[in-house]
Design a protein around this motif. Structure first.
Motif, PDB file in Angstrom:
ATOM      1  N   ARG A  51       1.277  -1.888 -17.267  1.00 49.09           N
ATOM      2  CA  ARG A  51       2.242  -1.863 -16.906  1.00 49.09           C
ATOM      3  C   ARG A  51       3.666  -2.405 -16.923  1.00 49.09           C
ATOM      4  NH1 ARG A  51      -0.328  -7.313 -16.064  1.00 49.09           N
ATOM      5  NH2 ARG A  51      -0.216  -8.650 -17.155  1.00 49.09           N
ATOM      6  N   LEU A  52       4.627  -1.970 -16.553  1.00 47.12           N
ATOM      7  CA  LEU A  52       6.193  -1.695 -16.306  1.00 47.12           C
ATOM      8  C   LEU A  52       7.024  -3.223 -16.114  1.00 47.12           C
ATOM      9  CD1 LEU A  52       6.327   1.460 -16.801  1.00 47.12           C
ATOM     10  CD2 LEU A  52       6.068   0.365 -18.409  1.00 47.12           C
ATOM     11  N   THR A  53       7.882  -3.568 -16.810  1.00 45.45           N
ATOM     12  CA  THR A  53       8.756  -4.984 -16.329  1.00 45.45           C
ATOM     13  C   THR A  53      10.021  -4.389 -16.754  1.00 45.45           C
ATOM     14  OG1 THR A  53       7.954  -6.010 -18.517  1.00 45.45           O
ATOM     15  CG2 THR A  53       7.086  -6.668 -16.251  1.00 45.45           C
ATOM     16  N   SER A  68       5.694  -2.840 -11.482  1.00 49.17           N
ATOM     17  CA  SER A  68       5.025  -1.864 -11.625  1.00 49.17           C
ATOM     18  C   SER A  68       3.602  -1.699 -12.569  1.00 49.17           C
ATOM     19  CB  SER A  68       5.208  -0.405 -11.205  1.00 49.17           C
ATOM     20  OG  SER A  68       6.245   0.389 -12.375  1.00 49.17           O
ATOM     21  N   GLU A  69       2.524  -1.616 -11.888  1.00 51.18           N
ATOM     22  CA  GLU A  69       1.229  -1.189 -12.331  1.00 51.18           C
ATOM     23  C   GLU A  69       1.142   0.316 -12.016  1.00 51.18           C
ATOM     24  OE1 GLU A  69      -1.344  -2.838 -14.462  1.00 51.18           O
ATOM     25  OE2 GLU A  69      -0.761  -5.006 -13.424  1.00 51.18           O
ATOM     26  N   ASP A 118      -6.670  -3.345  -9.441  1.00 49.69           N
ATOM     27  CA  ASP A 118      -7.153  -5.049  -9.333  1.00 49.69           C
ATOM     28  C   ASP A 118      -7.332  -5.356 -11.143  1.00 49.69           C
ATOM     29  OD1 ASP A 118      -7.712  -5.778  -6.914  1.00 49.69           O
ATOM     30  OD2 ASP A 118      -9.212  -3.993  -7.369  1.00 49.69           O
ATOM     31  N   VAL A 119      -6.480  -6.375 -11.425  1.00 49.74           N
ATOM     32  CA  VAL A 119      -6.021  -6.954 -12.833  1.00 49.74           C
ATOM     33  C   VAL A 119      -6.462  -8.370 -13.249  1.00 49.74           C
ATOM     34  CG1 VAL A 119      -4.298  -7.303 -14.818  1.00 49.74           C
ATOM     35  CG2 VAL A 119      -4.460  -5.129 -13.437  1.00 49.74           C
ATOM     36  N   LEU A 128      -9.992  -4.605 -15.546  1.00 49.50           N
ATOM     37  CA  LEU A 128      -8.820  -3.695 -14.784  1.00 49.50           C
ATOM     38  C   LEU A 128      -9.374  -3.012 -14.071  1.00 49.50           C
ATOM     39  CD1 LEU A 128      -5.253  -2.363 -15.438  1.00 49.50           C
ATOM     40  CD2 LEU A 128      -6.673  -1.127 -15.381  1.00 49.50           C
ATOM     41  N   SER A 129      -8.953  -2.453 -12.636  1.00 51.70           N
ATOM     42  CA  SER A 129     -10.424  -1.455 -11.866  1.00 51.70           C
ATOM     43  C   SER A 129      -8.605  -0.650 -11.296  1.00 51.70           C
ATOM     44  CB  SER A 129     -10.815  -1.661 -11.370  1.00 51.70           C
ATOM     45  OG  SER A 129     -10.128  -2.732 -10.057  1.00 51.70           O
TER      46      SER A 129
END
Length: 240
Positions: A51-53, A68-69, A118-119, A128-129
């Motif tokens: 996960r980037l922020t 984003s994931e 889904d986290v 996480l999936s």
């Protein structure tokens, strides 16, 4: 081809789900010029769930950044360059929940597919999936923070596993037309991993691309809250 500017952001959460792979069947998955980077004769592949922020062009303020994931299927490789033999990862596919990432990333990190994530995380637990919206590729992992690696891991210690992945900072992924491999280097402000105890895990890409006895779960590692930059590398030909 001129290189695009670096991207700057924060690794809010990164889970490296790692598998032991039989090197011989990997020949059909790797482009020419790449060979598996092995540990005691075993290749290492896996999925980077990240996960980037605050992602934005270097030099822009963090407030302009996006989140984003993402998931990147990776195989540890070695290859020859003008500078000699180097280590990195071959990324046969990338998935993201961001349409902007998909559009912009095609010129920086290579081809990306849209996916649904889904986290659920908290109190040291991570579930996480990922399910691709464009193919039948999916993955999942359920894990909790731990102190050590699994007893059957090919790595003798967390430090050894950490060093293996730190040396694989350069990744190559097919471009949308499949004719080249886009190169990008992950440059982190710091480096530190925590082992995860995995309760369940699945990765359809590896499970369907390789024989059943050629894939086995090895370990999972966690990274959190790390400033970083993505720096473009020159492309390589995709001859396979």
């Amino acid at each position: 081809m001129s290189l695009l500017p670096s991207l700057r952001g924060v690794i809010d959460r990164r889970i490296l789900v790692n598998f032991r792979l039989d090197p011989e069947p990997l020949a059909d998955l790797l482009p020419d010029g790449f060979e598996p980077r092995t540990v005691d004769g075993v290749a290492i592949g896996g999925i980077c769930c990240i996960r980037l922020t605050s992602m934005r062009p270097a030099g822009f303020p963090a407030v302009c950044g996006l989140a984003s994931e993402n998931a990147a299927h990776r195989i540890g490789v070695a290859y020859e360059t003008d500078r000699g033999r180097e280590s990195g990862v071959y990324v046969p596919r990338r998935d993201t929940d961001s349409r902007l990432n998909r559009f912009v990333g095609r010129r920086t990190v290579g081809r990306q597919s849209l996916a649904e994530f889904d986290v659920a995380e908290g109190d040291g637990r991570y579930e996480l999936s990922m399910r691709s919206l464009e193919s039948d590729v999916s993955m999942h992992v359920s894990a909790t923070e731990a102190e050590t690696l699994p007893d059957d891991s090919v790595f003798e210690s967390v430090a050894e596993a950490s060093a293996y992945h730190r040396c694989g900072a350069v990744g190559y992924c097919p471009t949308p037309d499949g004719e080249e491999l886009a190169g990008v280097e992950l440059d982190t402000d710091e480096w530190g991993v925590t082992p995860l105890a995995v309760e369940s895990v699945g990765a359809s890409l590896f499970e369907t691309s390789l024989p059943d006895d050629a894939v086995a779960f090895d370990n999972a590692l966690l990274m959190e809250d790390i400033g970083h930059a993505w720096r473009p590398r020159a492309t390589r030909p995709a001859s396979a």
